[in-house]
Design a protein around this motif. Structure first.
Motif, PDB file in Angstrom:
ATOM      1  N   THR A   9      29.706  33.028 -47.906  1.00  0.00           N
ATOM      2  CA  THR A   9      28.422  32.839 -47.212  1.00  0.00           C
ATOM      3  C   THR A   9      28.522  31.869 -46.047  1.00  0.00           C
ATOM      4  O   THR A   9      27.917  32.095 -45.003  1.00  0.00           O
ATOM      5  CB  THR A   9      27.313  32.344 -48.172  1.00  0.00           C
ATOM      6  OG1 THR A   9      27.761  31.137 -48.785  1.00  0.00           O
ATOM      7  CG2 THR A   9      26.980  33.373 -49.210  1.00  0.00           C
ATOM      8  N   GLU A  61      28.215  32.843 -42.011  1.00  0.00           N
ATOM      9  CA  GLU A  61      27.223  32.205 -41.163  1.00  0.00           C
ATOM     10  C   GLU A  61      27.854  31.677 -39.867  1.00  0.00           C
ATOM     11  O   GLU A  61      27.252  31.771 -38.794  1.00  0.00           O
ATOM     12  CB  GLU A  61      26.582  31.067 -41.937  1.00  0.00           C
ATOM     13  CG  GLU A  61      25.232  30.699 -41.403  1.00  0.00           C
ATOM     14  CD  GLU A  61      24.403  30.059 -42.493  1.00  0.00           C
ATOM     15  OE1 GLU A  61      24.326  28.832 -42.501  1.00  0.00           O
ATOM     16  OE2 GLU A  61      23.854  30.793 -43.333  1.00  0.00           O
ATOM     17  N   ASP A  62      29.077  31.161 -39.972  1.00  0.00           N
ATOM     18  CA  ASP A  62      29.772  30.689 -38.764  1.00  0.00           C
ATOM     19  C   ASP A  62      29.977  31.844 -37.784  1.00  0.00           C
ATOM     20  O   ASP A  62      29.863  31.676 -36.572  1.00  0.00           O
ATOM     21  CB  ASP A  62      31.138  30.087 -39.127  1.00  0.00           C
ATOM     22  CG  ASP A  62      30.990  28.775 -39.875  1.00  0.00           C
ATOM     23  OD1 ASP A  62      29.892  28.180 -39.817  1.00  0.00           O
ATOM     24  OD2 ASP A  62      31.962  28.350 -40.526  1.00  0.00           O
ATOM     25  N   GLU A  64      23.570  42.896 -45.090  1.00  0.00           N
ATOM     26  CA  GLU A  64      23.011  41.642 -45.560  1.00  0.00           C
ATOM     27  C   GLU A  64      21.844  41.172 -44.707  1.00  0.00           C
ATOM     28  O   GLU A  64      22.004  40.819 -43.543  1.00  0.00           O
ATOM     29  CB  GLU A  64      24.098  40.565 -45.604  1.00  0.00           C
ATOM     30  CG  GLU A  64      25.167  40.940 -46.597  1.00  0.00           C
ATOM     31  CD  GLU A  64      26.102  39.803 -46.872  1.00  0.00           C
ATOM     32  OE1 GLU A  64      25.637  38.766 -47.375  1.00  0.00           O
ATOM     33  OE2 GLU A  64      27.296  39.950 -46.582  1.00  0.00           O
ATOM     34  N   ALA A  65      20.677  41.157 -45.313  1.00  0.00           N
ATOM     35  CA  ALA A  65      19.467  40.770 -44.600  1.00  0.00           C
ATOM     36  C   ALA A  65      19.593  39.353 -44.042  1.00  0.00           C
ATOM     37  O   ALA A  65      19.102  39.052 -42.961  1.00  0.00           O
ATOM     38  CB  ALA A  65      18.269  40.852 -45.551  1.00  0.00           C
ATOM     39  N   ARG A  66      20.300  38.516 -44.774  1.00  0.00           N
ATOM     40  CA  ARG A  66      20.467  37.124 -44.350  1.00  0.00           C
ATOM     41  C   ARG A  66      21.165  37.055 -42.995  1.00  0.00           C
ATOM     42  O   ARG A  66      20.877  36.195 -42.185  1.00  0.00           O
ATOM     43  CB  ARG A  66      21.289  36.393 -45.409  1.00  0.00           C
ATOM     44  CG  ARG A  66      21.253  34.897 -45.320  1.00  0.00           C
ATOM     45  CD  ARG A  66      22.024  34.255 -46.451  1.00  0.00           C
ATOM     46  NE  ARG A  66      23.439  34.528 -46.393  1.00  0.00           N
ATOM     47  CZ  ARG A  66      24.100  35.371 -47.188  1.00  0.00           C
ATOM     48  NH1 ARG A  66      23.471  36.031 -48.124  1.00  0.00           N
ATOM     49  NH2 ARG A  66      25.379  35.569 -47.053  1.00  0.00           N
ATOM     50  N   ALA A 112      21.319  39.768 -40.820  1.00  0.00           N
ATOM     51  CA  ALA A 112      20.485  40.502 -39.859  1.00  0.00           C
ATOM     52  C   ALA A 112      19.419  39.580 -39.276  1.00  0.00           C
ATOM     53  O   ALA A 112      18.990  39.744 -38.136  1.00  0.00           O
ATOM     54  CB  ALA A 112      19.828  41.698 -40.543  1.00  0.00           C
TER      55      ALA A 112
END
Ligand SMILES: Nc1ncnc2c1ncn2[C@@H]1O[C@H](COP(=O)(O)OP(=O)(O)OP(=O)(O)O)[C@@H](O)[C@H]1O
Ligand SMILES: [Mg+2]
Lengths: 240, 190
Positions: A177, A181-182, A203-205, A207
């Motif tokens: 995760t 994110e990076d 992954e909605a996170r 998007a």
């Protein structure tokens, strides 16, 4: 904002006759300079098809694909290949790295093919590898890396040089995760600097880093979510 | 959420008065769960009655300051070492709404799902935007960053669940339309 990528009523049928699959059905889609657009949808909904058409790796059955004002369908093979090397950065769902080349050589390849001096190309490649957090692995071969590390090499190859259009197919699939994110941070920064980006993800996170999220179902755009005012955040936070 | 436990935990830092406790709480949670001062003072009164905090005089401006008692310290330690109970899930309006949508006639369930997904995605985009500005800030507040991440993961889970509901519904619809001939047979068998 000017459109870097435009798909105008694009359809793509794979195969013929009874076994024909209509992977995209008259889809219209744009990505402007400075914009990151996410594409979501279930497996088989046409996400990769859309991306390969946008990257000039495949041709539509009907409709037009325009990148930086040039209709990919009317470009000659040579011009199209040049466009793919210089203007378009592509992260493949399965990385597509060349096993016989080191990480740095893989990343430098599109620059060298485009006529840059090897030393300058290698230097740019090392910088890009630093940016994705694996500068120390520049001289490793893809087969001697973890899935997440190889994925980051593929991302470095797509963002190296002054790409105007960055297309990424599940670029965070093999990442944890925080690393994921990076990578989003990096894509976001490239778009904030003026590139147009299209990100396919489950992954909605991830998007959610995009300015717009487009939902595909069976080759059709069913829904789109753009930016919302911050009030919506508080309502959503308190509703639950 | 237990205001009581949160206030006790904050007092581990040292004696504080009501307003201070509120702002310390909100700094860590970014105002996601607003506390009103009245609630803080009522809770402090109860904690004092239960012997978990004690008045420690007033500061220069006359605010009554509270400190933890021995029992109060014990209560904080117990809270941190006990997992949050998962036995009684909080009432989830969305889950209830979908459970009803699939059973009540005349509801376009697909549309319910789609609209919710768009709304949740918007909230998720907002949280992410807050996170981005958080990252750019000079001093990243770790506590608030973690709370924000928790909201992000919860919204993501909701979207995944909505996707899952949608594909289950589609499958159910396919199975129903694929087996119209056998349906009456099943009826007879009953
Ligand atoms: N070369 C091909 N020949 C035949 N059918 C194909 C071909 N490529 C894709 N398809 C079909 O087109 C549809 C869309 O495929 P696509 O790869 O775009 O899906 P996707 O949304 O990227 O899925 P995933 O999330 O699994 O990667 C699928 O039904 C797939 O089977
Ligand atoms: Mg795909």
């Amino acid at each position: 904002m000017s459109a870097v990528l435009t798909l105008d009523r694009v359809s793509r049928v794979h195969g013929e006759g009874a076994s024909a699959v209509e992977a995209l059905k008259s889809v219209t889609f744009t990505a402007a300079a400075g914009e990151l657009v996410a594409v979501m949808g279930p497996s088989g909904s046409g996400k990769s098809t859309l991306l390969t058409l946008a990257g000039g790796l495949d041709s539509p059955t009907s409709g037009t694909v325009t990148v930086e004002g040039a209709d990919l369908g009317s470009l000659g093979l040579k011009d199209r290949a040049r466009m793919r090397r210089t203007a378009i950065g592509y992260v493949f769902q399965d990385f597509n790295l060349i096993p016989a080349l080191t990480a740095a050589e893989n990343v430098a390849l599109p620059l060298e093919l485009d006529g840059q001096r090897p030393r300058a190309a290698r230097a740019a490649a090392r910088l890009a590898l630093d940016e994705v957090g694996i500068g120390h692995l520049a001289d490793r071969f893809p087969d001697d890396m973890s899935g997440g590390q190889a994925q980051r090499v593929a991302i470095a190859r797509a963002v190296v040089g002054e790409r105007r259009l960055i297309l990424a197919d599940e670029p965070t699939g093999a990442l944890d995760t925080e690393t994921g994110e990076d990578i989003l941070q990096l894509l976001r920064a490239r778009c904030d600097a003026g590139a147009a980006g299209v990100l396919v993800t489950h992954e909605a996170r991830h998007a959610a880093w995009a300015d717009r999220v487009v939902f595909l179902r069976d080759g059709v755009v069913v829904d789109e979510s753009g930016s919302a005012p911050v009030d919506a955040l508080l309502d959503a936070g308190q509703g639950r | 959420m237990s205001v009581r436990q949160a206030l006790l935990a904050l007092l581990e830092q040292g004696p504080m008065y009501g307003y201070q406790l509120r702002s310390e709480f909100e700094q860590r949670t970014g105002g996601t769960w607003p506390l009103n001062v009245g609630q803080v003072y009522t809770t402090l009164t109860r904690l004092e009655r239960d012997g978990l905090v004690a008045g420690a005089g007033a500061d220069d401006e006359g605010h009554v300051v509270y400190r933890l008692t021995e029992d109060g310290h014990g209560e904080v330690a117990t809270w941190f070492t006990t997992p949050v109970a998962r036995t009684q899930p909080p009432r989830d309006e969305l889950a209830i709404k979908l459970a009803l949508a699939v059973t009540v006639p005349g509801v376009d369930v697909g549309r319910v799902i789609q609209q919710q997904r768009t709304a949740t995605m918007k909230a998720l985009q907002d949280y992410t935007r807050l996170k981005r500005s958080e990252r750019g800030a000079e001093r990243v507040d770790l506590a608030w960053g973690l709370v924000l991440d928790s909201l992000v993961f919860a919204a993501e889970a909701e979207i995944r669940w909505l996707d899952h509901c949608e594909s289950r519904l589609r499958r159910a619809a396919r199975e129903q339309s694929a087996a119209p001939a056998s349906a009456p047979v099943q009826e007879e068998a009953r």
